[in-house]
Every structure is written in C-alpha cells, then in structure tokens.
Scaffold this active site. Structure first.
Site, PDB file in Angstrom:
ATOM      1  N   GLU A  58      -5.845 -13.089  22.892  1.00 20.07           N
ATOM      2  CA  GLU A  58      -6.655 -13.745  23.935  1.00 20.07           C
ATOM      3  C   GLU A  58      -7.394 -12.735  24.830  1.00 20.07           C
ATOM      4  O   GLU A  58      -8.216 -13.126  25.661  1.00 20.07           O
ATOM      5  CB  GLU A  58      -5.764 -14.621  24.822  1.00 20.07           C
ATOM      6  CG  GLU A  58      -5.344 -15.938  24.183  1.00 20.07           C
ATOM      7  CD  GLU A  58      -4.316 -15.788  23.081  1.00 20.07           C
ATOM      8  OE1 GLU A  58      -3.432 -14.930  23.217  1.00 20.07           O
ATOM      9  OE2 GLU A  58      -4.421 -16.507  22.077  1.00 20.07           O
ATOM     10  N   ALA A  80       0.518  -5.275  23.930  1.00 18.00           N
ATOM     11  CA  ALA A  80       1.465  -4.613  23.028  1.00 18.00           C
ATOM     12  C   ALA A  80       1.640  -5.471  21.789  1.00 18.00           C
ATOM     13  O   ALA A  80       2.173  -6.582  21.869  1.00 18.00           O
ATOM     14  CB  ALA A  80       2.806  -4.396  23.727  1.00 18.00           C
ATOM     15  N   VAL A  81       1.160  -4.970  20.664  1.00 19.01           N
ATOM     16  CA  VAL A  81       1.350  -5.672  19.395  1.00 19.01           C
ATOM     17  C   VAL A  81       2.350  -4.858  18.582  1.00 19.01           C
ATOM     18  O   VAL A  81       2.114  -3.692  18.273  1.00 19.01           O
ATOM     19  CB  VAL A  81       0.009  -5.822  18.629  1.00 19.01           C
ATOM     20  CG1 VAL A  81       0.197  -6.780  17.454  1.00 19.01           C
ATOM     21  CG2 VAL A  81      -1.103  -6.321  19.536  1.00 19.01           C
ATOM     22  N   ILE A  82       3.485  -5.497  18.291  1.00 18.56           N
ATOM     23  CA  ILE A  82       4.566  -4.791  17.597  1.00 18.56           C
ATOM     24  C   ILE A  82       4.773  -5.432  16.231  1.00 18.56           C
ATOM     25  O   ILE A  82       4.921  -6.660  16.131  1.00 18.56           O
ATOM     26  CB  ILE A  82       5.862  -4.834  18.440  1.00 18.56           C
ATOM     27  CG1 ILE A  82       5.587  -4.193  19.823  1.00 18.56           C
ATOM     28  CG2 ILE A  82       6.993  -4.093  17.726  1.00 18.56           C
ATOM     29  CD1 ILE A  82       6.736  -4.295  20.811  1.00 18.56           C
ATOM     30  N   HIS A  88       1.175 -11.150  10.526  1.00 17.18           N
ATOM     31  CA  HIS A  88       0.605 -11.586  11.802  1.00 17.18           C
ATOM     32  C   HIS A  88       0.075 -10.391  12.595  1.00 17.18           C
ATOM     33  O   HIS A  88      -0.997 -10.447  13.188  1.00 17.18           O
ATOM     34  CB  HIS A  88       1.726 -12.270  12.605  1.00 17.18           C
ATOM     35  CG  HIS A  88       1.251 -13.311  13.551  1.00 17.18           C
ATOM     36  ND1 HIS A  88       0.466 -14.362  13.167  1.00 17.18           N
ATOM     37  CD2 HIS A  88       1.448 -13.462  14.877  1.00 17.18           C
ATOM     38  CE1 HIS A  88       0.201 -15.112  14.209  1.00 17.18           C
ATOM     39  NE2 HIS A  88       0.773 -14.577  15.266  1.00 17.18           N
ATOM     40  N   PHE A 113      -9.828   0.051  25.548  1.00 19.30           N
ATOM     41  CA  PHE A 113      -8.765  -0.396  24.639  1.00 19.30           C
ATOM     42  C   PHE A 113      -7.435   0.257  25.010  1.00 19.30           C
ATOM     43  O   PHE A 113      -7.175   1.410  24.678  1.00 19.30           O
ATOM     44  CB  PHE A 113      -9.168  -0.030  23.206  1.00 19.30           C
ATOM     45  CG  PHE A 113      -8.236  -0.534  22.150  1.00 19.30           C
ATOM     46  CD1 PHE A 113      -8.175  -1.881  21.853  1.00 19.30           C
ATOM     47  CD2 PHE A 113      -7.428   0.330  21.436  1.00 19.30           C
ATOM     48  CE1 PHE A 113      -7.323  -2.357  20.869  1.00 19.30           C
ATOM     49  CE2 PHE A 113      -6.573  -0.131  20.449  1.00 19.30           C
ATOM     50  CZ  PHE A 113      -6.523  -1.476  20.159  1.00 19.30           C
ATOM     51  N   ARG A 127       5.513   4.783  24.422  1.00 13.99           N
ATOM     52  CA  ARG A 127       4.112   4.918  24.856  1.00 13.99           C
ATOM     53  C   ARG A 127       3.805   4.100  26.112  1.00 13.99           C
ATOM     54  O   ARG A 127       2.656   3.909  26.487  1.00 13.99           O
ATOM     55  CB  ARG A 127       3.181   4.510  23.715  1.00 13.99           C
ATOM     56  CG  ARG A 127       3.239   5.522  22.594  1.00 13.99           C
ATOM     57  CD  ARG A 127       2.537   5.071  21.368  1.00 13.99           C
ATOM     58  NE  ARG A 127       3.107   5.761  20.194  1.00 13.99           N
ATOM     59  CZ  ARG A 127       2.812   5.471  18.954  1.00 13.99           C
ATOM     60  NH1 ARG A 127       1.964   4.513  18.690  1.00 13.99           N
ATOM     61  NH2 ARG A 127       3.376   6.126  17.960  1.00 13.99           N
TER      62      ARG A 127
HETATM   63  N1  INI Z   1       0.715 -11.096  20.811  1.00 14.48           N
HETATM   64  C1  INI Z   1       0.867  -9.840  21.272  1.00 14.48           C
HETATM   65  O1  INI Z   1       0.250  -9.469  22.277  1.00 14.48           O
HETATM   66  N2  INI Z   1       1.689  -8.980  20.621  1.00 14.48           N
HETATM   67  C2  INI Z   1       2.386  -9.321  19.507  1.00 14.48           C
HETATM   68  O2  INI Z   1       3.146  -8.480  18.949  1.00 14.48           O
HETATM   69  C3  INI Z   1       2.249 -10.642  19.010  1.00 14.48           C
HETATM   70  N3  INI Z   1       2.982 -11.060  17.825  1.00 14.48           N
HETATM   71  O3  INI Z   1       3.657 -10.234  17.189  1.00 14.48           O
HETATM   72  O4  INI Z   1       2.931 -12.234  17.421  1.00 14.48           O
HETATM   73  C4  INI Z   1       1.387 -11.532  19.709  1.00 14.48           C
HETATM   74  N4  INI Z   1       1.206 -12.801  19.291  1.00 14.48           N
HETATM   75  C5  INI Z   1       0.546 -13.816  20.095  1.00 14.48           C
HETATM   76  C6  INI Z   1      -0.956 -13.781  19.961  1.00 14.48           C
HETATM   77  O5  INI Z   1      -1.516 -12.684  20.653  1.00 14.48           O
HETATM   78  C7  INI Z   1      -1.581 -15.056  20.531  1.00 14.48           C
HETATM   79  O6  INI Z   1      -1.219 -15.194  21.872  1.00 14.48           O
HETATM   80  C8  INI Z   1      -1.169 -16.312  19.753  1.00 14.48           C
HETATM   81  O7  INI Z   1      -1.380 -16.139  18.375  1.00 14.48           O
HETATM   82  C9  INI Z   1      -1.993 -17.532  20.229  1.00 14.48           C
HETATM   83  O8  INI Z   1      -3.388 -17.343  19.983  1.00 14.48           O
END
Ligand code: INI
Length: 174
Positions: A58, A80-82, A88, A113, A127
């Site tokens: 978002e 943070a995307v893990i 996904h 970014f 990090r």
């Molecule tokens: N969103 C993140 O910011 N980090 C993540 O690791 C993550 N995982 O792993 O699912 C994540 N998912 C939610 C995504 O960003 C959206 O909010 C959701 O898909 C609704 O659009």
C-alpha cells in the site's frame, strides 16, 4: 567543471513518511531511525508528517499522493518485507519498489526507498537497529540530500519537467 551535490541540512525542509504496519516490530525501528536523522539534521516536529499504511504493498499509492500534494520536499517510504514460505514476498517487494520509483517519476520529487526485503527476521532486525545500519536512518539521509539537490538544480534554472511529464511526452505543443 561544475558539480552539484545536496547537503545534509534539513532546516526549512518538509518531509512525508509512509510506513507499513506489517512487521511493525521492525518498521517502528525504521521510523524511529528516520525521525532521529531528520530531527538531528534540523527538521522541526511540524515539518514531519507520518502516514501509516497496512503493508508495503500500500506504500506507493500513499507516497504518490503525498509527493503530488506540494506539501513536502521529499517522501520517505518505510516497510519490511520478510520472505516466508510462499512467493507472496516476490510480488509485494516487486510492487513496492516499482511503485515507489514510479511515484518519484510521476511527482518529480524524491520518493525514497526505505523498504527492507530480507530472507529472515534476524536480517530485518539487523538492518533496523543501530543508526549506522538502520535502513530508515539511511533513507532519511538520502531524502535530505536529494531534497537539497533538487532545490539546487531547480535554482540553477532550466526547464523543469512538469508533474505530468510522462503523460505529456509525445503530446503536441499548442
Ligand atoms: N506486507 C509487508 O509489508 N511485509 C510483508 O512481509 C508482507 N507479507 O509477507 O505478506 C506484507 N503483506 C501485506 C501486503 O503488504 C498488503 O498489505 C496486503 O497484501 C493487502 O494488500
């Protein structure tokens, strides 16, 4: 030879921060790192606006809206995307990075970014820790430098691409 570079002085500059709530135990640390850098560089409390979004996916929409509002000199994106067990991760990290870059292009403003993409929670925490390794702090420094650089380049004169430069490309001039 002329060289242009942005200074690390945030005095008089305004910053928007978009931060994802997903993996909040990491993103709150990124936010703290970013605010600390901005404040120490001279940005007042009133000069920083934080918007929280559900997740990294978002971030681009809100970043673009903030960047196009004309109320900020730079927008910092934190998330943070893990990596989990599914693909996904790839979709979210790809869309976040692509969308953040696009927000900068479409608004002609630095949109930075500061989204961590890591394999493990440990790597993410590593990090998001000490100031010299904190991705939020790094993103804030980049935002200050880029905001000042863009102002310098603007002050130098010359034609600035408009907000809708991409849309207008190829359109006939009247
Ligand atoms: N969103 C993140 O910011 N980090 C993540 O690791 C993550 N995982 O792993 O699912 C994540 N998912 C939610 C995504 O960003 C959206 O909010 C959701 O898909 C609704 O659009």
């Amino acid at each position: 030879m002329k060289t242009f570079e942005g200074q690390l002085d945030a005095g008089g500059l305004r910053f928007g921060i978009v931060v994802g709530k997903y993996n909040e135990f990491v993103t709150t640390r990124l936010l703290a790192g970013a605010v600390d850098v901005l404040t120490k560089a001279g940005a007042g409390d009133q000069a920083i606006e934080v918007v929280r979004v559900p997740g990294a996916f978002e971030i681009p929409l809100v970043a673009r809206r903030m960047a196009q509002s004309g109320r900020f000199d730079a927008v910092v994106c934190l998330g943070a995307v893990i990596r989990g067990e599914t693909s996904h991760f790839e979709y979210i990290s790809a869309e976040a990075s692509r969308g953040i870059a696009q927000a900068a292009w479409e608004s002609n403003l630095p949109v930075i970014f500061g989204v961590l993409t890591t394999d493990t929670v440990e790597q993410a925490l590593e990090r998001a820790g000490a100031p010299e390794r904190n991705k939020g702090a790094e993103a804030a420094r980049t935002a200050i430098e880029m905001a000042n650089l863009m102002k310098r380049l603007q002050a130098r004169g010359g034609k600035q691409p408009g907000r809708n430069a991409r849309r207008d490309r190829g359109r006939k001039k009247r």
